[in-house]
Design a protein around this motif. Structure first.
Motif, mmCIF file in Angstrom:
data_model
loop_
_atom_site.group_PDB
_atom_site.id
_atom_site.type_symbol
_atom_site.label_atom_id
_atom_site.label_comp_id
_atom_site.label_asym_id
_atom_site.label_seq_id
_atom_site.Cartn_x
_atom_site.Cartn_y
_atom_site.Cartn_z
ATOM 1 N N UNK A 80 -10.255 0.460 9.421
ATOM 2 C CA UNK A 80 -8.876 -0.034 9.468
ATOM 3 C C UNK A 80 -8.375 -0.345 8.056
ATOM 4 N N UNK A 81 -9.255 -0.900 7.231
ATOM 5 C CA UNK A 81 -8.862 -1.229 5.855
ATOM 6 C C UNK A 81 -8.495 0.026 5.068
ATOM 7 N N UNK A 82 -9.286 1.091 5.231
ATOM 8 C CA UNK A 82 -8.995 2.322 4.496
ATOM 9 C C UNK A 82 -7.813 3.077 5.100
ATOM 10 N N UNK A 83 -7.760 3.148 6.439
ATOM 11 C CA UNK A 83 -6.740 3.971 7.083
ATOM 12 C C UNK A 83 -5.353 3.335 6.985
ATOM 13 N N UNK A 84 -5.299 2.012 7.115
ATOM 14 C CA UNK A 84 -4.009 1.335 7.087
ATOM 15 C C UNK A 84 -3.834 0.465 5.844
ATOM 16 N N UNK A 85 -4.912 -0.248 5.460
ATOM 17 C CA UNK A 85 -4.769 -1.241 4.407
ATOM 18 C C UNK A 85 -4.483 -0.668 3.036
ATOM 19 N N UNK A 86 -5.257 0.351 2.629
ATOM 20 C CA UNK A 86 -5.074 0.909 1.280
ATOM 21 C C UNK A 86 -3.702 1.583 1.128
ATOM 22 N N UNK A 87 -3.252 2.444 2.076
ATOM 23 C CA UNK A 87 -1.891 2.977 1.940
ATOM 24 C C UNK A 87 -0.824 1.890 1.934
ATOM 25 N N UNK A 88 -1.045 0.830 2.724
ATOM 26 C CA UNK A 88 -0.084 -0.271 2.715
ATOM 27 C C UNK A 88 -0.068 -0.970 1.360
ATOM 28 N N UNK A 89 -1.243 -1.134 0.753
ATOM 29 C CA UNK A 89 -1.309 -1.734 -0.587
ATOM 30 C C UNK A 89 -0.616 -0.850 -1.617
ATOM 31 N N UNK A 90 -0.766 0.476 -1.480
ATOM 32 C CA UNK A 90 -0.044 1.391 -2.375
ATOM 33 C C UNK A 90 1.464 1.194 -2.243
ATOM 34 N N UNK A 91 1.943 1.049 -0.991
ATOM 35 C CA UNK A 91 3.377 0.882 -0.775
ATOM 36 C C UNK A 91 3.908 -0.409 -1.362
ATOM 37 N N UNK A 92 3.045 -1.456 -1.408
ATOM 38 C CA UNK A 92 3.486 -2.735 -1.969
ATOM 39 C C UNK A 92 3.473 -2.751 -3.495
#
Length: 367
Positions: free
Chosen positions: A101-113
């Motif tokens: 979940x961290x890689x699939x959702x968290x990292x792209x979300x961190x990129x967007x922020x």
């Protein structure tokens, strides 16, 4: 051809060595690739690559391609090795699910922020990095979700089917005594099969009509009760009287134990353990209506909230993967199905962890 015991041992040793090597190399490769890709993105190398020469740009693309392969292949090898090596570990599924979940959702979300969309919009290198990280997340997420659901279903099944691991009754056991002491739910200590008539005559719990774990005295936690029961028939015997006086059984009992020690003594008692097992047998079915009734009562708000979260996640991932408006996939068409599946998954997880909390309270904390 039947494999010998020695052959099985050799096969197990080989599998153990291979999975150990796969874990070490796979984790090292995946972590190295992930760190390199994160440095490329957050270090500003992507935006700089558009301003440098063709040679530097090609070098960057080759490095990114190598790192993405290391990440995906390393994650795949590590997951396969972990699943083969630790197939029954419940923590493995939870760890894989969290990491996925961290890689699939968290990292792209961190990129967007942290990254301006204009800086990476239309950048093929950034797109390949996001896809590689999400692919690695999916490799971790699917086995992790499968293992968590497996553990949840097994836990629910065990909770539904009451495990009665009782020893085979001895042939010479008195049938009348067996019928008189039928098993009861949340029974007193003297109603259980541990109690014997010759002990009951001198048992302080029976005299007080309170279970032994309530008065912190009984046949399994202090030797005085058993000694009194064994010497009860010898009170009219001269030698028996001397034995009773030598043991100090003719004097009133004076317990010097603190309440904390008495409670700890009850925790290790087989009678109290049986009482806790019966308590779990009564309370475990209550978990299901406790989870399902609020879900039924508030299904509308819950489904609306889950659908909103799924829609926002799909919208964000569509932006990160640069999905065009004309793509065949549309979230609106599959939103009801995905919402129901998500609610079912959350319900199973909630029941599983509720049963686990109940087990911890009843069997570990002895509530």
């Amino acid at each position: 051809m039947r494999v010998s015991t020695h052959g099985k041992s050799q096969i197990i040793a080989i599998v153990d060595q291979l999975t150990g090597l796969g874990m070490k190399t796979g984790l090292a490769s995946a972590v190295s690739g992930l760190v390199f890709l994160l440095v490329i993105v957050w270090g500003g190398h992507i935006s700089v690559a558009t301003k440098v020469g063709a040679h530097e740009k090609a070098y960057l693309e080759q490095g990114v391609a190598l790192a993405t392969r290391m990440l995906v292949i390393g994650a795949l090898v590590a997951v396969i090795s972990l699943v083969i090596r630790f197939p029954r570990e419940a923590i493995l599924g939870q760890a894989l699910l969290l990491a996925g979940v961290s890689l699939y959702f968290g990292v792209p979300l961190a990129f967007g922020w942290t990254i301006e969309p204009s800086a990476v919009s239309g950048n093929a290198t950034f797109t390949s990095i996001v896809r590689a990280i999400r692919s690695a997340g999916g490799i971790l997420l699917l086995p992790g979700l499968t293992l968590v659901l497996r553990d949840a279903i097994l836990r629910i099944w065990i909770g539904l089917s009451v495990r009665r691991v009782l020893a085979r009754r001895q042939a010479e056991k008195d049938e009348q005594l067996r019928k008189r002491r039928l098993p009861k739910l949340l029974a007193h200590c003297w109603d259980m099969e541990f109690c014997r008539d010759f002990v009951r005559k001198v048992c302080p719990a029976w005299e007080a009509r309170k279970s032994c774990w309530r008065i912190k005295r009984g046949c399994y936690c202090e030797e005085r009760t058993i000694l009194l029961a064994m010497t009860a028939e010898g009170r009219n015997n001269e030698y028996g009287q001397g034995f009773i006086k030598a043991l100090g059984l003719d004097k009133p009992a004076k317990s010097q134990l603190s309440q904390k020690l008495k409670r700890e003594r009850c925790r290790r008692c087989a009678i109290y353990a049986e009482h806790q097992r019966q308590k779990y047998q009564v309370l475990s079915p209550v978990v299901f209506p406790a989870i399902l009734l609020p879900l039924y009562a508030f299904y509308g708000p819950i489904s609306s909230r889950v659908a909103t979260v799924l829609e926002k996640a799909d919208r964000f991932l569509s932006f990160m993967t640069y999905r065009q408006a004309g793509d065949l996939y549309a979230f609106d068409t599959s939103a009801p199905t995905l919402t129901v599946l998500a609610i079912v998954w959350l319900t199973i997880i909630a029941i599983s962890y509720a049963l686990r909390i109940l087990e911890y309270l009843v069997f570990e904390l002895k509530v």
